[in-house]
Motif scaffolding. Structure first.
Motif, PDB file in Angstrom:
ATOM      1  N   SER A   1     126.628  -2.419  62.459  1.00 53.60           N
ATOM      2  CA  SER A   1     126.970  -2.853  63.807  1.00 53.60           C
ATOM      3  C   SER A   1     128.026  -1.970  64.400  1.00 53.60           C
ATOM      4  N   GLY A   2     128.860  -1.079  63.965  1.00 47.07           N
ATOM      5  CA  GLY A   2     129.322   0.014  64.774  1.00 47.07           C
ATOM      6  C   GLY A   2     128.318   0.940  65.319  1.00 47.07           C
ATOM      7  N   ALA A   3     127.267   1.163  64.686  1.00 45.65           N
ATOM      8  CA  ALA A   3     126.342   2.360  65.088  1.00 45.65           C
ATOM      9  C   ALA A   3     125.598   1.957  66.496  1.00 45.65           C
ATOM     10  N   LEU A   4     125.391   0.502  66.272  1.00 45.22           N
ATOM     11  CA  LEU A   4     124.635  -0.291  67.264  1.00 45.22           C
ATOM     12  C   LEU A   4     125.759  -0.381  68.512  1.00 45.22           C
ATOM     13  N   ALA A   5     126.804  -0.816  68.365  1.00 45.09           N
ATOM     14  CA  ALA A   5     127.871  -0.850  69.395  1.00 45.09           C
ATOM     15  C   ALA A   5     127.979   0.388  70.003  1.00 45.09           C
ATOM     16  N   THR A   6     127.787   1.654  69.548  1.00 41.75           N
ATOM     17  CA  THR A   6     127.959   2.816  70.216  1.00 41.75           C
ATOM     18  C   THR A   6     126.846   2.849  71.518  1.00 41.75           C
ATOM     19  N   GLY A   7     125.695   2.275  71.429  1.00 40.83           N
ATOM     20  CA  GLY A   7     124.798   2.655  72.417  1.00 40.83           C
ATOM     21  C   GLY A   7     125.023   1.214  73.252  1.00 40.83           C
ATOM     22  N   SER A   8     125.422   0.199  72.624  1.00 44.70           N
ATOM     23  CA  SER A   8     125.486  -1.124  73.469  1.00 44.70           C
ATOM     24  C   SER A   8     126.658  -1.209  74.508  1.00 44.70           C
ATOM     25  N   VAL A   9     127.365  -0.241  74.355  1.00 46.98           N
ATOM     26  CA  VAL A   9     128.694  -0.219  75.244  1.00 46.98           C
ATOM     27  C   VAL A   9     128.318   0.586  76.850  1.00 46.98           C
ATOM     28  N   LEU A  10     127.035   1.125  76.634  1.00 44.66           N
ATOM     29  CA  LEU A  10     126.867   1.896  77.957  1.00 44.66           C
ATOM     30  C   LEU A  10     126.757   1.003  79.070  1.00 44.66           C
ATOM     31  N   GLN A  11     126.420  -0.382  78.982  1.00 47.58           N
ATOM     32  CA  GLN A  11     126.073  -0.964  80.035  1.00 47.58           C
ATOM     33  C   GLN A  11     127.477  -1.448  80.609  1.00 47.58           C
ATOM     34  N   PRO A  12     128.260  -2.129  79.612  1.00 44.70           N
ATOM     35  CA  PRO A  12     129.565  -2.353  80.333  1.00 44.70           C
ATOM     36  C   PRO A  12     130.336  -1.218  80.740  1.00 44.70           C
ATOM     37  N   LEU A  13     130.281  -0.210  80.145  1.00 39.46           N
ATOM     38  CA  LEU A  13     130.912   0.870  80.677  1.00 39.46           C
ATOM     39  C   LEU A  13     130.616   1.457  82.070  1.00 39.46           C
TER      40      LEU A  13
ATOM     41  N   SER B   1     131.907  12.117  87.732  1.00 33.48           N
ATOM     42  CA  SER B   1     132.465  12.125  86.401  1.00 33.48           C
ATOM     43  C   SER B   1     132.270  10.752  85.768  1.00 33.48           C
ATOM     44  N   ILE B   2     131.680   9.861  86.307  1.00 34.28           N
ATOM     45  CA  ILE B   2     131.503   8.428  85.516  1.00 34.28           C
ATOM     46  C   ILE B   2     129.911   8.362  85.232  1.00 34.28           C
ATOM     47  N   LEU B   3     129.259   9.666  85.452  1.00 29.88           N
ATOM     48  CA  LEU B   3     128.088   9.599  85.086  1.00 29.88           C
ATOM     49  C   LEU B   3     127.865  10.663  83.616  1.00 29.88           C
ATOM     50  N   TRP B   4     128.493  12.004  83.952  1.00 26.74           N
ATOM     51  CA  TRP B   4     128.381  12.810  82.972  1.00 26.74           C
ATOM     52  C   TRP B   4     129.449  12.277  81.808  1.00 26.74           C
ATOM     53  N   VAL B   5     130.449  11.219  81.894  1.00 30.54           N
ATOM     54  CA  VAL B   5     130.854  10.824  80.611  1.00 30.54           C
ATOM     55  C   VAL B   5     129.885   9.902  79.821  1.00 30.54           C
ATOM     56  N   ASN B   6     128.658   9.747  80.148  1.00 29.03           N
ATOM     57  CA  ASN B   6     127.561   9.044  79.492  1.00 29.03           C
ATOM     58  C   ASN B   6     126.837   9.926  78.407  1.00 29.03           C
ATOM     59  N   LEU B   7     126.923  11.340  79.004  1.00 31.88           N
ATOM     60  CA  LEU B   7     126.281  12.368  77.887  1.00 31.88           C
ATOM     61  C   LEU B   7     126.763  12.339  76.441  1.00 31.88           C
ATOM     62  N   PRO B   8     128.098  12.378  76.222  1.00 34.05           N
ATOM     63  CA  PRO B   8     128.573  12.622  74.969  1.00 34.05           C
ATOM     64  C   PRO B   8     128.685  11.030  74.187  1.00 34.05           C
ATOM     65  N   VAL B   9     128.773  10.059  74.988  1.00 39.21           N
ATOM     66  CA  VAL B   9     128.137   8.647  74.417  1.00 39.21           C
ATOM     67  C   VAL B   9     126.776   8.636  73.803  1.00 39.21           C
ATOM     68  N   VAL B  10     125.915   9.031  74.753  1.00 37.78           N
ATOM     69  CA  VAL B  10     124.425   9.162  74.160  1.00 37.78           C
ATOM     70  C   VAL B  10     124.347   9.728  72.941  1.00 37.78           C
ATOM     71  N   LEU B  11     124.998  11.133  73.007  1.00 40.66           N
ATOM     72  CA  LEU B  11     124.621  11.987  71.954  1.00 40.66           C
ATOM     73  C   LEU B  11     125.332  11.196  70.383  1.00 40.66           C
ATOM     74  N   LEU B  12     126.280  10.783  70.634  1.00 40.73           N
ATOM     75  CA  LEU B  12     127.037   9.953  69.498  1.00 40.73           C
ATOM     76  C   LEU B  12     126.134   8.869  69.021  1.00 40.73           C
ATOM     77  N   SER B  13     125.981   8.047  70.056  1.00 36.61           N
ATOM     78  CA  SER B  13     124.936   6.816  69.567  1.00 36.61           C
ATOM     79  C   SER B  13     123.920   7.174  68.999  1.00 36.61           C
ATOM     80  N   ALA B  14     123.034   8.199  69.429  1.00 35.40           N
ATOM     81  CA  ALA B  14     121.687   8.552  68.845  1.00 35.40           C
ATOM     82  C   ALA B  14     121.942   9.120  67.506  1.00 35.40           C
ATOM     83  N   ILE B  15     122.864   9.787  66.913  1.00 32.84           N
ATOM     84  CA  ILE B  15     123.260  10.393  65.760  1.00 32.84           C
ATOM     85  C   ILE B  15     123.677   9.132  64.782  1.00 32.84           C
TER      86      ILE B  15
END
Length: 488
Positions: free
Chosen positions: A31-43, A185-199
């Motif tokens: 659930s934690g792994a899946l939450a890392t990507g699911s938070v991108l929408q509310p973020l 910066s509200i856009l480039w902050v997505n990139l590390p979140v995407v990488l973390l979530s993919a892994i």
């Protein structure tokens, strides 16, 4: 899947595990792994609330910025149910990761956008990407739960708590980023979140959740292109019509809205694989009522999240950082309310959970009306923000739990997709409400108060709906559930 088959599968799976395994939760590593990507929408939905002023200042178009937000939400409204369907064809994890790649692409395009048109295009890409995560996360969780005889309730709470926490923290995070590095910066902050979530998702034991090698023809049929086109015509023309009421109503759009809506419903009732399963809403009144309540709730939710940060900056003269920090109490209270709402739901069911949330929303609207620019001290603003965190937690956990309870494992991805669609329609309607009640930006107390009166009226209707609902039993059971659905 009939309820008896679902019970049989769970029983068979649990027989291979230790006694009582079906009562064990889905582990946090899943659930934690899946939450890392699911938070991108509310973020992304919440960060842009404090970036609107900066974006408008750069591109010189406040109305254009409102269409940046609308483009993202119209896209996500289309993408959520479609992503759930594609997940069943190609595998939920594949579609989930594909959504991450689109978020990265949209973020890069947005950072380099030379005009507001390019920024709108970037947020369309972003909207497609973030719409893929919640439906497919739910599919993977429910698939894991049935495969190993686990309960999905705790995992659902994890997703909701993470989403609510990030949504509530979004204005604060966005304010700090915008105030320090600018709105990009509200856009480039997505990139590390995407990488973390993919892994995390690739390493987690989530499987492919029913995926197979579907053909291009199957994918096109699953997309229901005609249904999507008719939906876009109906929702876009409705928004344009409602926005025009502030100045000169464009009455010629009324027949476009009516004909588009009728054709959309007619087509979806006959489509073999509808984009939006209208038939499910007809046969499952508990689901349809929950989705309507979700739309109204999210309209109020985003009025608060888009309106108050603008008011703080335009009227109170706060910087983006100060406005974000003033919204911080929403985050802490929202997390506590989500956890409390989850426990209340397990103990006494949906009615009490949703009643707490809707009454709190009503109280929050009344408190906003009482706020005056010249007299309200900062402490009062912080207390109002804290109260506004209560409905977020209780309403979200109540409505999402109901959707999960009345959907089978095969249908939960599509059902959550419809849930997200209604939430995004609510977000679009909030943009319209803000423009009609306060203009493109809230630049006076009267605009804020008109927005608050809308919230009060909507919250009162929600309270009445929860009190008199015939689909929520006194002990938490869900009534009026159609064939193939069950209550957890």
């Amino acid at each position: 899947m009939p309820a008896t088959e679902g019970v049989a599968i769970v029983t068979a799976l649990s027989s291979r595990t230790s006694p009582g395994a079906e009562d064990l939760p889905v582990p946090f590593r899943v659930s934690g792994a899946l939450a890392t990507g699911s938070v991108l929408q509310p973020l992304n939905s919440s960060m842009i609330a404090v970036a609107i002023v900066g974006i408008a200042a750069q591109f010189g178009s406040t109305s254009g910025v409102s269409w940046v937000i609308s483009a993202m939400y119209i896209t996500t409204a289309v993408g959520a149910p479609t992503a759930g369907r594609l997940g069943s064809l190609f595998g939920a994890r594949r579609v989930f990761v594909g959504g991450l790649l689109l978020v990265a692409a949209g973020s890069v395009v947005g950072m380099l956008a030379p005009s507001v048109g390019w920024l709108i295009a970037a947020y369309v890409l972003l909207g497609i990407g973030i719409s893929a995560h919640m439906p497919n996360a739910m599919t993977m969780i429910r698939s894991y739960a049935e495969r190993y005889g686990r309960s999905s309730r705790t995992a659902l709470t994890t997703l909701v708590v993470c989403g609510q926490s990030v949504a509530a923290l979004g204005p604060t995070i966005g304010g700090l980023l915008v105030g320090t590095f600018g709105w990009h910066s509200i856009l480039w902050v997505n990139l590390p979140v995407v990488l973390l979530s993919a892994i995390a998702v690739i390493r987690a034991d989530v499987g492919f959740a029913g995926g197979r090698s579907a053909s291009a023809g199957e994918a096109l049929r699953a997309l229901d292109v005609m249904g999507i086109v008719l939906f876009l015509i109906a929702i876009t023309s409705l928004m344009l019509l409602l926005v025009s009421f502030r100045d000169r109503p464009l009455w010629w759009l009324l027949p476009v809205v009516g004909i588009g809506s009728v054709l959309f419903v007619w087509w979806e009732l006959r489509a073999p694989q509808p984009f939006f399963d209208v038939r499910a809403l007809v046969r499952n009144r508990a689901l349809s009522n929950t989705l309507v309540r979700t739309m109204v709730t999210y309209t109020c939710f985003y009025c608060v999240f888009f309106g108050i940060p603008q008011w703080l900056q335009y009227v109170r003269g706060m910087s983006a950082i100060e406005a974000g920090l003033t919204m911080l109490p929403v985050a802490g209270v929202s997390v506590i309310a989500t956890i409390a709402g989850s426990r209340l739901y397990r103990r006494v069911g949906a009615r009490a959970t949703l009643l707490v949330g809707t009454v709190a929303l009503l109280v929050g609207g009344i408190l906003i009306v009482s706020v005056e620019r010249s007299t309200a001290p900062l402490l009062v603003l912080l207390l109002v923000a804290a109260v506004l965190g209560i409905p977020n937690g209780f309403n979200n956990i109540g409505n999402q739990s109901l959707v999960n309870a009345v959907s089978s494992v095969e249908e939960v991805g599509t059902a959550i997709g419809m849930f997200r669609t209604m939430a995004f329609i609510g977000a679009n309607l909030s943009v319209v409400v803000l423009q009609v009640t306060a203009g493109n930006s809230i630049d006076d107390d009267e605009g804020l108060h008109r927005m608050a009166w809308f919230i009060i009226a909507a919250a009162a209707a929600l309270v009445a709906g929860v009190v008199f609902s015939r689909h929520m039993g006194p002990k938490g059971e869900v009534r009026g559930v159609g064939p193939g659905h069950y209550s957890e």
